[in-house]
Design a protein around this motif. Structure first.
Motif, PDB file in Angstrom:
ATOM      1  N   LEU A   1       0.814  -1.210   0.000  1.00 47.37           N
ATOM      2  CA  LEU A   1       0.000   0.000   0.000  1.00 47.37           C
ATOM      3  C   LEU A   1       0.848   1.261   0.000  1.00 47.37           C
ATOM      4  N   GLN A   2       2.148   1.116   0.215  1.00 47.03           N
ATOM      5  CA  GLN A   2       3.042   2.273   0.179  1.00 47.03           C
ATOM      6  C   GLN A   2       4.020   2.190  -0.999  1.00 47.03           C
ATOM      7  N   SER A   3       3.666   1.446  -2.025  1.00 52.17           N
ATOM      8  CA  SER A   3       4.498   1.361  -3.229  1.00 52.17           C
ATOM      9  C   SER A   3       4.154   2.535  -4.144  1.00 52.17           C
ATOM     10  N   ILE A   4       5.041   3.520  -4.223  1.00 47.46           N
ATOM     11  CA  ILE A   4       4.705   4.757  -4.940  1.00 47.46           C
ATOM     12  C   ILE A   4       5.815   5.195  -5.900  1.00 47.46           C
ATOM     13  N   TYR A   5       6.655   4.244  -6.334  1.00 54.21           N
ATOM     14  CA  TYR A   5       7.742   4.624  -7.232  1.00 54.21           C
ATOM     15  C   TYR A   5       7.690   3.880  -8.567  1.00 54.21           C
ATOM     16  N   GLY A   6       6.470   3.607  -9.034  1.00 53.36           N
ATOM     17  CA  GLY A   6       6.326   2.992 -10.339  1.00 53.36           C
ATOM     18  C   GLY A   6       6.887   3.850 -11.443  1.00 53.36           C
ATOM     19  N   PHE A   7       6.849   5.172 -11.267  1.00 57.43           N
ATOM     20  CA  PHE A   7       7.384   6.057 -12.301  1.00 57.43           C
ATOM     21  C   PHE A   7       8.901   5.908 -12.426  1.00 57.43           C
ATOM     22  N   ARG A   8       9.519   5.288 -11.433  1.00 57.11           N
ATOM     23  CA  ARG A   8      10.945   4.961 -11.528  1.00 57.11           C
ATOM     24  C   ARG A   8      11.151   3.468 -11.772  1.00 57.11           C
ATOM     25  N   HIS A   9      10.091   2.832 -12.256  1.00 55.26           N
ATOM     26  CA  HIS A   9      10.133   1.434 -12.688  1.00 55.26           C
ATOM     27  C   HIS A   9      10.204   0.446 -11.529  1.00 55.26           C
ATOM     28  N   ALA A  10       9.840   0.877 -10.326  1.00 55.80           N
ATOM     29  CA  ALA A  10       9.644  -0.099  -9.252  1.00 55.80           C
ATOM     30  C   ALA A  10       8.433  -0.948  -9.608  1.00 55.80           C
ATOM     31  N   ASP A  11       8.469  -2.208  -9.226  1.00 47.29           N
ATOM     32  CA  ASP A  11       7.420  -3.151  -9.605  1.00 47.29           C
ATOM     33  C   ASP A  11       6.806  -3.761  -8.357  1.00 47.29           C
ATOM     34  N   VAL A  12       5.626  -3.264  -7.960  1.00 49.06           N
ATOM     35  CA  VAL A  12       4.966  -3.775  -6.757  1.00 49.06           C
ATOM     36  C   VAL A  12       4.602  -5.242  -6.919  1.00 49.06           C
ATOM     37  N   GLY A  13       4.490  -5.716  -8.154  1.00 45.16           N
ATOM     38  CA  GLY A  13       4.174  -7.117  -8.387  1.00 45.16           C
ATOM     39  C   GLY A  13       5.229  -8.058  -7.836  1.00 45.16           C
TER      40      GLY A  13
ATOM     41  N   LEU B   1       0.960  18.711   2.414  1.00 47.36           N
ATOM     42  CA  LEU B   1       1.494  17.752   1.458  1.00 47.36           C
ATOM     43  C   LEU B   1       0.806  17.918   0.109  1.00 47.36           C
ATOM     44  N   LEU B   2       1.604  17.915  -0.952  1.00 53.73           N
ATOM     45  CA  LEU B   2       1.102  18.126  -2.300  1.00 53.73           C
ATOM     46  C   LEU B   2       1.566  17.006  -3.212  1.00 53.73           C
ATOM     47  N   ARG B   3       0.682  16.587  -4.111  1.00 55.30           N
ATOM     48  CA  ARG B   3       1.058  15.565  -5.087  1.00 55.30           C
ATOM     49  C   ARG B   3       1.999  16.137  -6.131  1.00 55.30           C
ATOM     50  N   ALA B   4       1.759  17.371  -6.559  1.00 54.35           N
ATOM     51  CA  ALA B   4       2.600  18.034  -7.560  1.00 54.35           C
ATOM     52  C   ALA B   4       3.114  19.337  -6.971  1.00 54.35           C
ATOM     53  N   LEU B   5       4.359  19.676  -7.297  1.00 53.03           N
ATOM     54  CA  LEU B   5       4.994  20.826  -6.658  1.00 53.03           C
ATOM     55  C   LEU B   5       4.833  22.130  -7.439  1.00 53.03           C
TER      56      LEU B   5
ATOM     57  N   LEU C   1       5.861  22.757   3.780  1.00 55.47           N
ATOM     58  CA  LEU C   1       5.216  22.322   2.546  1.00 55.47           C
ATOM     59  C   LEU C   1       6.171  21.380   1.839  1.00 55.47           C
ATOM     60  N   MET C   2       5.681  20.242   1.402  1.00 57.03           N
ATOM     61  CA  MET C   2       6.547  19.286   0.736  1.00 57.03           C
ATOM     62  C   MET C   2       5.717  18.341  -0.119  1.00 57.03           C
ATOM     63  N   SER C   3       6.406  17.604  -0.969  1.00 54.68           N
ATOM     64  CA  SER C   3       5.713  16.617  -1.790  1.00 54.68           C
ATOM     65  C   SER C   3       5.379  15.392  -0.946  1.00 54.68           C
ATOM     66  N   ILE C   4       4.364  14.652  -1.376  1.00 53.91           N
ATOM     67  CA  ILE C   4       3.996  13.431  -0.666  1.00 53.91           C
ATOM     68  C   ILE C   4       5.149  12.438  -0.725  1.00 53.91           C
ATOM     69  N   HIS C   5       5.828  12.357  -1.867  1.00 49.06           N
ATOM     70  CA  HIS C   5       6.942  11.416  -1.985  1.00 49.06           C
ATOM     71  C   HIS C   5       8.059  11.753  -0.992  1.00 49.06           C
ATOM     72  N   ALA C   6       8.311  13.035  -0.796  1.00 42.55           N
ATOM     73  CA  ALA C   6       9.357  13.421   0.154  1.00 42.55           C
ATOM     74  C   ALA C   6       8.967  13.107   1.584  1.00 42.55           C
ATOM     75  N   ALA C   7       7.658  13.045   1.852  1.00 40.85           N
ATOM     76  CA  ALA C   7       7.185  12.800   3.215  1.00 40.85           C
ATOM     77  C   ALA C   7       7.154  11.326   3.563  1.00 40.85           C
TER      78      ALA C   7
ATOM     79  N   VAL D   1      -0.362   6.704  -3.333  1.00 43.66           N
ATOM     80  CA  VAL D   1       0.284   7.971  -2.964  1.00 43.66           C
ATOM     81  C   VAL D   1      -0.565   8.709  -1.938  1.00 43.66           C
ATOM     82  N   LEU D   2      -1.866   8.758  -2.165  1.00 44.22           N
ATOM     83  CA  LEU D   2      -2.756   9.432  -1.220  1.00 44.22           C
ATOM     84  C   LEU D   2      -2.835   8.683   0.102  1.00 44.22           C
ATOM     85  N   TYR D   3      -2.789   7.371   0.037  1.00 42.65           N
ATOM     86  CA  TYR D   3      -2.761   6.565   1.264  1.00 42.65           C
ATOM     87  C   TYR D   3      -1.521   6.912   2.092  1.00 42.65           C
TER      88      TYR D   3
END
Length: 833
Positions: free
Chosen positions: A330-342, A464-468, A679-685, A754-756
């Motif tokens: 539920l905290q896998s949020i780096y698919g854009f960097r090719h992480a594979d939760v599978g 927390l923001l999704r986009a900066l 103020l920071m991105s969700i990924h940074a948090a 990401v929202l979770y």
């Protein structure tokens, strides 16, 4: 417009001037951001008692094991105890434990907590050995492996590790080389392909495919050949798409060759190379593989849900049925960097069949109402993958009001704000969509009220923001309420000080760059008043005759000086002398020295220190000088080349470049919190926690765009959005539509995660803020703004309450049962008007 006053919250930085700097500041830069007050306190022995769940995970140290650790469930405590007990009870030397974490910060925290625990138990010798323990990231472990075995690995013994900015620049240059090769000779089809897509989109396509295939383990990436599709009945578009894919594959191969040549020319490896080369070394040399596998009696890997196939291939080479993995899908949020939760899911299911999969579901971070709201929001959305967390804290244990809602929903209407340009609450905010400005004003109002009432201190609140991109809107709204702010990520390039110094360098490189020259004159480096700048512009316009600002300042110096008041005249005279001298010195001196010279000459360092959080700002100035120095060491003294490099960095790492660290004053203590709203991105948090979390901008629609080229290597499927010369419409060909739909589902699932992650950062209060069309609540569809489904999940009547366009003027408190009450605030343009 340059944004001043963005302040750093990063606690750790790699040491300057070493190749390993890149390990902490490149590919994983966003994940390494943290706060200078988030250092872990040494826990007391009484707090070391583990829950039954934790005890099972810590005690089970024989054989492979996977631990699915929910948010705030104490996974680091388990890692620490497993390490300590392996040393004390199993007789394992600290040096024979390999613990891999996702970031350098996490590695430092784990090492420190293990050492503290050893000292707590009187194990001083083991505590000393822990200082050199193998607690590191994947990249740093692979770098160590390659430096010990360079000949077997086929790498230069003293190889350089490319910082991501330098690697990005090399990739862009390499693509240019490859494109020239690709178009050389009589190659009409190649020319047509480039003309149809454009060089820049084609570059994005090729570099994206290259990165994806490398993450999956391909050292020399090639597209799937799709033998099955060739045997099918293909349409004309499919046939043309296959031809385009073959050409793209050729360009991909040429790019890989050229990029490899540029890296070899400087004896350098990028981050992907570290893992690929380490994997190849372990797979090809049995003696190396066996010696390293035998060296470690216990393997521990954190954040497994964010790993990629090649990382698991490295682990597989070392695994002797002694691999302990920790993660949370539920905290896998780096698919854009090719992480594979599978990969996490597959390992969990496989080990569960052997009773080698455990869970941590007791949450020590959040109060029950927050966890209750998380369950209402995400349980149906995520379905069977959702795991409910059991609260370990009680509302009545703290000092907050027990009868007050700890979860709040702030809703702003998206319509009508364009008609209120003079609204007092909105005037002066950073330029942005009117409804986003209105939402930011509502959130700032609520935060200010919460602080004024004693419900929280400024330093306990994070936005927390999704986009900066719109962070300045929220920061500006907070400051208009008199609240100090700290931007914890992405602020480096938008710092006023960085802008001032880069403008100076650009003006030196090209005095005809009038934007840079005017920016320099207006900056504290020169300090001309607004009136002086207007007078200068008038002289240039009336007398310059196309000569440019700098030339006009020289030729009409007497006329200009006579027009200026004494203070501005003195500044202009000093600037002319300094700028002329520095222009003459620009060629022999490196950019780092040019920066130091202007700072000394103008007293700019004293000015920076005089500002709020001056030490932090000055640290960013020194970071820029350090970046210039490192660039010069690798690329030579070329001011224009450095400025081009900076432009690449700003484009590639905008919003992700960490600010320079500054140690917290000793008088504040290691756990001191700056009294400012962060103020920071969700990924940074991710990995952090905060007393009050405000998840903002939930009215932003989800970006589900996908590339023109899609493929799935395991199945061999390939898809292309085919573009042809003379045809304005792209055509989906081969397996594109199927792959596109699969990609969008995966993207939307990750956006939910990401929202979770954002919501589960909250300890005591959770505020959800977003804008939505009140009169016509959006239907749930792919890509819809999250507020459309999050708000009704908390308060089912919200769409009905807003349908009239006149929602309740006062805050509405809704009792949802089970101790969960939610406060709802509404803001519409009609109410303001």
């Amino acid at each position: 417009m340059l944004i001043s006053d963005h302040l750093s919250l990063r606690a750790m930085s790699p040491r300057q001037g070493r190749n390993e700097t890149a390990l902490a500041s490149g590919l994983l830069v966003q994940q390494q951001l943290t706060l200078d007050y988030e250092q872990p306190a040494s826990p007391s022995p009484a707090r070391r008692a583990l829950t039954d769940e934790q005890e099972r995970a810590a005690a089970n140290r024989h054989g492979s094991l996977l631990l699915a650790a929910g948010a705030g469930s104490g996974k680091t405590s388990v890692l620490v105890e497993r390490f300590v007990r392996a040393v004390r009870e199993d007789g394992v030397a600290p040096g024979r434990i390999l613990a891999i974490t996702f970031t350098e910060r996490a590695a430092g925290e784990l090492r420190q907590r293990v050492r503290s625990r050893m000292l707590e138990l009187g194990e001083r010798e083991a505590a000393r050995e822990t200082e050199a323990a193998n607690v590191c990231t994947f990249h740093s472990f692979c770098a160590r492996l390659l430096r010990i075995h360079p000949l077997q690995a086929g790498v230069e013994p003293g190889f350089e590790i490319l910082e991501e900015g330098i690697a990005t620049r090399l990739r862009i240059l390499a693509f240019g080389d490859a494109l020239g090769d690709f178009l050389a000779g009589e190659r009409q089809r190649a020319v047509d392909l480039v003309a149809a897509y454009g060089a820049d989109p084609l570059s994005t396509m090729v570099l994206g495919a290259y990165a994806q295939l490398r993450s999956q383990g391909q050292a020399r990436p090639r597209l799937p050949t799709e033998p099955r599709q060739r045997s099918l009945n293909l349409s004309d578009a499919d046939v043309d798409a296959l031809v385009a894919c073959e050409l793209t594959d050729e360009l991909l191969e040429r790019f890989g060759v050229r990029y490899g040549e540029r890296k070899r020319a400087r004896a350098a490896l990028d981050f992907d190379d570290l893992e690929l080369s380490a994997r190849a070394l372990l797979q090809a040399h049995a003696d190396v593989r066996e010696s390293w596998a035998e060296r470690f009696q216990l393997l521990m890997v954190d954040e497994l849900q964010d790993s990629n196939p090649r990382q698991l291939q490295v682990l597989a080479a070392l695994d002797r049925d002694n691999l302990f993995t920790v993660g949370d899908e539920l905290q896998s949020i780096y698919g854009f960097r090719h992480a594979d939760v599978g990969l996490f899911r597959e390992r969990r299911e496989r080990l569960a069949r052997d009773a080698a999969s455990l869970e941590l579901t007791r949450n020590f971070r959040s109060l029950p109402p927050i966890l209750g709201s998380v369950k209402r929001i995400f349980s149906e959305r995520m379905g069977e993958r959702f795991t409910a967390l059991t609260p370990a804290r009680s509302v009545r244990e703290g000092s907050w009001p027990v009868d007050e809602p700890l979860v709040e929903l702030l809703l702003c209407d998206k319509r009508g704000w364009e008609q209120l340009p003079g609204d007092e609450d909105l005037a002066g905010l950073a330029q942005a969509t009117p409804w986003r400005q209105a939402e930011a004003a509502l959130l700032a109002e609520r935060i200010a009220g919460l602080i004024a009432s004693g419900g929280a201190r400024a330093g306990e609140v994070v936005v927390l923001l999704r986009a900066l991109g719109d962070m300045p809107v929220y920061e500006s709204a907070l400051r208009r309420r008199g609240l100090p702010t700290l931007a914890g990520v992405g602020g480096f390039w938008s710092h006023q000080q960085i802008g001032d110094l880069l403008a100076w360098l650009r003006a030196l490189a090209n005095p005809l760059d009038e934007l840079a020259l005017y920016a320099t004159l207006a900056s504290p480096l020169v300090g001309l008043s607004s009136d002086a700048l207007v007078l200068l512009a008038r002289v240039v316009r009336e007398r310059g005759h196309g000569r440019g600002v700098w030339q006009a300042m020289l030729e009409y110096s007497a006329e200009l000086d006579a027009l200026l008041p004494p203070a501005d005249r003195e500044r202009v005279v000093a600037f002319r002398e300094l700028f002329a001298a520095e222009r003459a010195a620009a060629r022999p001196h490196p950019a780092s020295e040019l920066l130091r010279r202007v700072i000394r000459a103008s007293g700019y360092d004293a000015h920076v220190l005089s500002l709020g959080w001056g030490e932090r700002r000055l640290a960013n100035v020194h970071k820029l000088i350090g970046m210039a120095r490192r660039f010069e060491a690798r690329e030579g003294r070329d001011l224009r080349a450095f400025l081009d490099h900076v432009a690449h960095l700003e484009a590639a790492l905008a919003g992700r470049e960490a600010e320079a660290p500054v140690d917290a004053p000793q008088s504040r203590g290691p756990d001191a919190r700056p009294e400012a709203v962060r103020l920071m991105s969700i990924h940074a948090a991710k990995g952090l926690e905060f007393p009050v979390v405000c998840v903002a901008d939930l009215g932003r629609e989800v970006n589900l765009r996908v590339p023109d080229l899609l493929f799935d290597e395991p199945s061999g499927r390939l898809g292309l959005r085919l573009r042809r010369l003379g045809d304005p419409e792209a055509v989906s060909a081969l397996a594109y539509e199927q792959l596109r739909d699969e990609r969008r589902v995966a993207q939307e699932e990750e956006e939910d995660r990401v929202l979770y992650v954002a919501c589960t950062r909250a300890e005591n209060r959770l505020l959800l803020s977003g804008a939505v069309a009140f009169e016509r609540w959006p239907a749930i569809r792919p890509g819809v703004a999250p507020i459309a489904w999050m708000a009704p999940a908390l308060v089912p009547d919200v769409p009905t309450l807003t349908a009239s366009g006149h929602p309740p003027a006062e805050a509405l408190t809704v009792d949802l049962g089970g101790g969960l009450t939610v406060r709802c605030m509404f803001r519409s343009s009609g109410a303001v008007a």
